[in-house]
Design a protein around this motif. Structure first.
Motif, PDB file in Angstrom:
ATOM      1  N   MET A 123     -28.293 -71.333 -43.519  1.00  0.00           N
ATOM      2  CA  MET A 123     -27.406 -72.163 -42.724  1.00  0.00           C
ATOM      3  C   MET A 123     -28.025 -73.532 -42.491  1.00  0.00           C
ATOM      4  SD  MET A 123     -25.556 -70.174 -39.700  1.00  0.00           S
ATOM      5  CE  MET A 123     -24.598 -68.746 -40.001  1.00  0.00           C
ATOM      6  N   THR A 124     -27.180 -74.505 -42.372  1.00  0.00           N
ATOM      7  CA  THR A 124     -27.632 -75.863 -42.137  1.00  0.00           C
ATOM      8  C   THR A 124     -27.742 -76.098 -40.633  1.00  0.00           C
ATOM      9  OG1 THR A 124     -26.517 -76.530 -44.162  1.00  0.00           O
ATOM     10  CG2 THR A 124     -27.179 -78.274 -42.669  1.00  0.00           C
ATOM     11  N   HIS A 125     -28.817 -76.754 -40.262  1.00  0.00           N
ATOM     12  CA  HIS A 125     -29.152 -76.935 -38.848  1.00  0.00           C
ATOM     13  C   HIS A 125     -28.932 -78.389 -38.422  1.00  0.00           C
ATOM     14  CE1 HIS A 125     -31.063 -75.741 -35.152  1.00  0.00           C
ATOM     15  NE2 HIS A 125     -32.020 -76.639 -35.280  1.00  0.00           N
ATOM     16  N   ILE A 126     -28.277 -78.574 -37.276  1.00  0.00           N
ATOM     17  CA  ILE A 126     -28.057 -79.886 -36.685  1.00  0.00           C
ATOM     18  C   ILE A 126     -28.676 -79.892 -35.290  1.00  0.00           C
ATOM     19  CG2 ILE A 126     -26.361 -81.601 -35.904  1.00  0.00           C
ATOM     20  CD1 ILE A 126     -26.075 -81.213 -38.858  1.00  0.00           C
ATOM     21  N   LEU A 170     -13.511 -89.259 -32.819  1.00  0.00           N
ATOM     22  CA  LEU A 170     -14.632 -88.316 -32.747  1.00  0.00           C
ATOM     23  C   LEU A 170     -14.525 -87.293 -33.872  1.00  0.00           C
ATOM     24  CD1 LEU A 170     -17.177 -87.291 -31.336  1.00  0.00           C
ATOM     25  CD2 LEU A 170     -15.688 -85.916 -29.851  1.00  0.00           C
ATOM     26  N   ASP A 171     -13.341 -86.749 -34.095  1.00  0.00           N
ATOM     27  CA  ASP A 171     -13.141 -85.789 -35.181  1.00  0.00           C
ATOM     28  C   ASP A 171     -13.519 -86.389 -36.533  1.00  0.00           C
ATOM     29  OD1 ASP A 171     -12.202 -83.984 -33.307  1.00  0.00           O
ATOM     30  OD2 ASP A 171     -10.088 -84.211 -33.859  1.00  0.00           O
ATOM     31  N   GLU A 172     -13.155 -87.644 -36.750  1.00  0.00           N
ATOM     32  CA  GLU A 172     -13.484 -88.318 -38.013  1.00  0.00           C
ATOM     33  C   GLU A 172     -14.993 -88.469 -38.190  1.00  0.00           C
ATOM     34  OE1 GLU A 172     -11.286 -91.970 -37.752  1.00  0.00           O
ATOM     35  OE2 GLU A 172      -9.367 -90.991 -38.196  1.00  0.00           O
ATOM     36  N   GLN A 173     -15.689 -88.848 -37.116  1.00  0.00           N
ATOM     37  CA  GLN A 173     -17.145 -89.009 -37.204  1.00  0.00           C
ATOM     38  C   GLN A 173     -17.833 -87.670 -37.450  1.00  0.00           C
ATOM     39  OE1 GLN A 173     -19.320 -91.933 -37.039  1.00  0.00           O
ATOM     40  NE2 GLN A 173     -17.318 -92.621 -37.753  1.00  0.00           N
ATOM     41  N   VAL A 174     -17.363 -86.611 -36.793  1.00  0.00           N
ATOM     42  CA  VAL A 174     -17.942 -85.282 -37.006  1.00  0.00           C
ATOM     43  C   VAL A 174     -17.645 -84.817 -38.432  1.00  0.00           C
ATOM     44  CG1 VAL A 174     -17.925 -82.860 -36.287  1.00  0.00           C
ATOM     45  CG2 VAL A 174     -17.885 -84.677 -34.564  1.00  0.00           C
ATOM     46  N   ARG A 203     -19.193 -77.631 -30.912  1.00  0.00           N
ATOM     47  CA  ARG A 203     -18.118 -76.668 -31.151  1.00  0.00           C
ATOM     48  C   ARG A 203     -17.515 -76.872 -32.545  1.00  0.00           C
ATOM     49  NH1 ARG A 203     -17.291 -77.429 -25.643  1.00  0.00           N
ATOM     50  NH2 ARG A 203     -15.644 -78.970 -25.891  1.00  0.00           N
ATOM     51  N   GLN A 204     -17.313 -78.131 -32.922  1.00  0.00           N
ATOM     52  CA  GLN A 204     -16.759 -78.422 -34.250  1.00  0.00           C
ATOM     53  C   GLN A 204     -17.753 -78.041 -35.348  1.00  0.00           C
ATOM     54  OE1 GLN A 204     -15.767 -82.584 -33.956  1.00  0.00           O
ATOM     55  NE2 GLN A 204     -13.698 -82.150 -33.222  1.00  0.00           N
ATOM     56  N   LEU A 205     -19.021 -78.366 -35.146  1.00  0.00           N
ATOM     57  CA  LEU A 205     -20.034 -78.057 -36.156  1.00  0.00           C
ATOM     58  C   LEU A 205     -20.195 -76.555 -36.344  1.00  0.00           C
ATOM     59  CD1 LEU A 205     -22.762 -80.692 -35.236  1.00  0.00           C
ATOM     60  CD2 LEU A 205     -21.297 -80.710 -37.263  1.00  0.00           C
ATOM     61  N   GLU A 206     -20.211 -75.820 -35.259  1.00  0.00           N
ATOM     62  CA  GLU A 206     -20.382 -74.369 -35.336  1.00  0.00           C
ATOM     63  C   GLU A 206     -19.186 -73.703 -36.019  1.00  0.00           C
ATOM     64  OE1 GLU A 206     -21.262 -73.560 -31.242  1.00  0.00           O
ATOM     65  OE2 GLU A 206     -23.308 -74.344 -31.448  1.00  0.00           O
ATOM     66  N   GLN A 207     -18.001 -74.269 -35.865  1.00  0.00           N
ATOM     67  CA  GLN A 207     -16.805 -73.732 -36.542  1.00  0.00           C
ATOM     68  C   GLN A 207     -16.886 -73.919 -38.047  1.00  0.00           C
ATOM     69  OE1 GLN A 207     -13.499 -75.678 -34.653  1.00  0.00           O
ATOM     70  NE2 GLN A 207     -13.556 -74.349 -32.854  1.00  0.00           N
ATOM     71  N   THR A 208     -17.672 -74.887 -38.498  1.00  0.00           N
ATOM     72  CA  THR A 208     -17.815 -75.126 -39.937  1.00  0.00           C
ATOM     73  C   THR A 208     -19.082 -74.478 -40.498  1.00  0.00           C
ATOM     74  OG1 THR A 208     -18.874 -77.271 -39.560  1.00  0.00           O
ATOM     75  CG2 THR A 208     -16.484 -77.273 -39.858  1.00  0.00           C
TER      76      THR A 208
END
Length: 189
Positions: A1-4, A164-168, A26-31
């Motif tokens: 898994m990739t870590h942020i 924000l969604d676009e940047q994520v 939340r967005q990153l974890e969903q992906t």
């Protein structure tokens, strides 16, 4: 898994910039990404103020998280037209090239749009000094765009939420591309 990893630069217990990290996570974890929050509040005042971190186990642990991360989110409120002093003190403790090879998403919150360029003229130069070469344009939000509801929860207006969604989304794409390129390079060598 990739870590942020995300670095929360607010010294306040509850801040909009740290709450934005929660939204990003939340967005990153969903992906499929794993995430780790590091707050300037996690570092002792002794280490931050006096730079007494050479033998600090907590700073070694934090630096290890940053080293393993493919991407870093750095969120801070604007103080005196720049990022927080606590964030500056924290960044000063990191190794010279701590952000090399990472995709960076800077986030700033401010009382008004008058500080819109603070990401570009205040934060990005120090990120570059730490070796960052892939710094996204960033996400700036003013108090007019981010408000608290009756329950005290942070709410963004529609256009701000979309930005924000676009940047994520861009962070996700660039981190995946970077990880793929590193894997190909590892196979070649």
């Amino acid at each position: 898994m990739t870590h942020i990893v995300a670095i929360a630069g607010s010294p306040a217990d509850k801040s909009k910039s740290t709450e934005l990290i929660d939204k990003v996570f939340r967005q990153l974890e969903q992906t499929g990404f794993t995430t780790k929050l590091i707050s300037v509040r996690d570092i002792s005042a002794q280490e931050l103020i006096y730079g007494a971190a050479q033998d600090s186990q907590s700073l070694k642990t934090i630096t290890g998280h940053i080293e393993r991360a493919a991407g870093v989110v750095i969120a801070t409120p604007v103080y005196k037209a720049a990022y927080s002093g606590a964030l500056k003190a924290f960044l000063d403790l990191l190794p010279q090239k701590a952000l090399a090879g990472k995709v960076i998403l800077p986030i700033m919150t401010a009382g008004s749009d008058k500080h819109l360029l603070a990401i570009d003229y205040a934060l990005k130069p120090v990120l570059s000094a730490l070796g960052a070469t892939q710094v996204l344009s960033g996400f700036f939000v003013s108090d007019q765009q981010a408000k608290r509801d009756q329950l005290g929860l942070l709410s963004l207006d529609g256009e701000t939420e979309q930005r924000l969604d676009e940047q994520v989304g861009l962070l996700v794409s660039l981190v995946r591309l970077s990880v793929s390129q590193q894997a190909v390079e590892a196979e070649i060598y």
